[in-house]
Design a protein around this motif. Structure first.
Motif, PDB file in Angstrom:
ATOM      1  N   GLN A  51       0.854  -1.183   0.000  1.00  0.00           N
ATOM      2  CA  GLN A  51       0.000   0.000   0.000  1.00  0.00           C
ATOM      3  C   GLN A  51       0.884   1.226   0.000  1.00  0.00           C
ATOM      4  O   GLN A  51       2.053   1.157   0.347  1.00  0.00           O
ATOM      5  CB  GLN A  51      -0.944   0.027   1.203  1.00  0.00           C
ATOM      6  CG  GLN A  51      -0.222   0.238   2.526  1.00  0.00           C
ATOM      7  CD  GLN A  51      -1.179   0.253   3.701  1.00  0.00           C
ATOM      8  OE1 GLN A  51      -2.159  -0.474   3.707  1.00  0.00           O
ATOM      9  NE2 GLN A  51      -0.895   1.069   4.677  1.00  0.00           N
ATOM     10  N   GLY A 111      -2.973  -4.739  -8.407  1.00  0.00           N
ATOM     11  CA  GLY A 111      -3.594  -3.970  -7.339  1.00  0.00           C
ATOM     12  C   GLY A 111      -4.508  -2.904  -7.900  1.00  0.00           C
ATOM     13  O   GLY A 111      -4.591  -2.708  -9.108  1.00  0.00           O
ATOM     14  N   SER A 170      -3.754   6.322  -4.324  1.00  0.00           N
ATOM     15  CA  SER A 170      -3.549   5.382  -3.245  1.00  0.00           C
ATOM     16  C   SER A 170      -3.622   3.997  -3.853  1.00  0.00           C
ATOM     17  O   SER A 170      -4.602   3.679  -4.538  1.00  0.00           O
ATOM     18  CB  SER A 170      -4.630   5.579  -2.187  1.00  0.00           C
ATOM     19  OG  SER A 170      -4.555   4.566  -1.223  1.00  0.00           O
ATOM     20  N   ILE A 171      -2.587   3.187  -3.663  1.00  0.00           N
ATOM     21  CA  ILE A 171      -2.628   1.847  -4.242  1.00  0.00           C
ATOM     22  C   ILE A 171      -2.706   0.812  -3.148  1.00  0.00           C
ATOM     23  O   ILE A 171      -2.302   1.038  -2.015  1.00  0.00           O
ATOM     24  CB  ILE A 171      -1.426   1.548  -5.172  1.00  0.00           C
ATOM     25  CG1 ILE A 171      -0.136   1.449  -4.371  1.00  0.00           C
ATOM     26  CG2 ILE A 171      -1.318   2.574  -6.260  1.00  0.00           C
ATOM     27  CD1 ILE A 171       1.000   0.883  -5.192  1.00  0.00           C
ATOM     28  N   GLY A 172      -3.237  -0.345  -3.495  1.00  0.00           N
ATOM     29  CA  GLY A 172      -3.303  -1.455  -2.563  1.00  0.00           C
ATOM     30  C   GLY A 172      -3.346  -2.756  -3.332  1.00  0.00           C
ATOM     31  O   GLY A 172      -3.863  -2.811  -4.442  1.00  0.00           O
TER      32      GLY A 172
END
Length: 167
Positions: free
Chosen positions: A107, A148, A162-164
């Motif tokens: 993240q 993701g 925002s990455i996850g």
């Protein structure tokens, strides 16, 4: 095809040493946005032409520019190591002796900068579905274990991504 990368250019002050700076490749974001716009346009020929005009073609450059996203937080970045293998693109099978590990970001937040040369109202109409999906976290980057989602978050006058990792 990780959803992030580390700067590969050698540091100017230390030849042969590489920077450890994380970034999100702008070309990856632009490609994901193009895919979102294309899915919405589907069979609308005029809209597909507008998308090509914005995102560029092999013959003509893009008017939409997306700079590499600068890593913002958290520090230290939460990463994990995953196993991968290189595939024979023709046969689709794993190549012997080509197993490798890759580090993926679990993240994080990146500052994104987008610019459209000579924007028109029609351009924003074409881009609106991509921005809507980005704001709702429905944009995918990467493949396999490094796949993701990316979500755009507005804070003040800035948009952050925002990455996850996928569950």
């Amino acid at each position: 095809d990780a959803a992030f990368a580390r700067r590969g250019a050698a540091d100017a002050g230390s030849p042969g040493r590489f920077s450890d700076e994380l970034y999100l490749p702008g070309a990856s974001i632009r490609g994901a946005m193009r895919g979102l716009c294309r899915r919405v346009a589907a069979s609308d020929t005029h809209r597909v032409e507008r998308i090509d005009d914005l995102f560029g073609t092999r013959r003509r450059g893009a008017r939409l520019h997306v700079a590499d996203g600068q890593f913002q937080h958290p520090h230290p970045p939460p990463t994990m190591i995953v196993d991968s293998v290189s595939l024979d693109r023709i046969g689709g099978m794993a190549l012997a002796g080509c197993k490798f590990d890759k580090e993926i970001l679990v993240q994080g937040a990146f500052l994104l900068r987008l610019r459209v040369d000579e924007p028109t109202a029609e351009d924003w109409g074409v881009l609106r579905p991509a921005f809507k999906d980005l704001l709702h976290g429905r944009c995918w980057l990467g493949r396999s274990a490094a796949r993701g989602t990316i979500k755009m978050v507005k804070t003040g006058e800035n948009f952050y991504s925002s990455i996850g990792m996928t569950p």
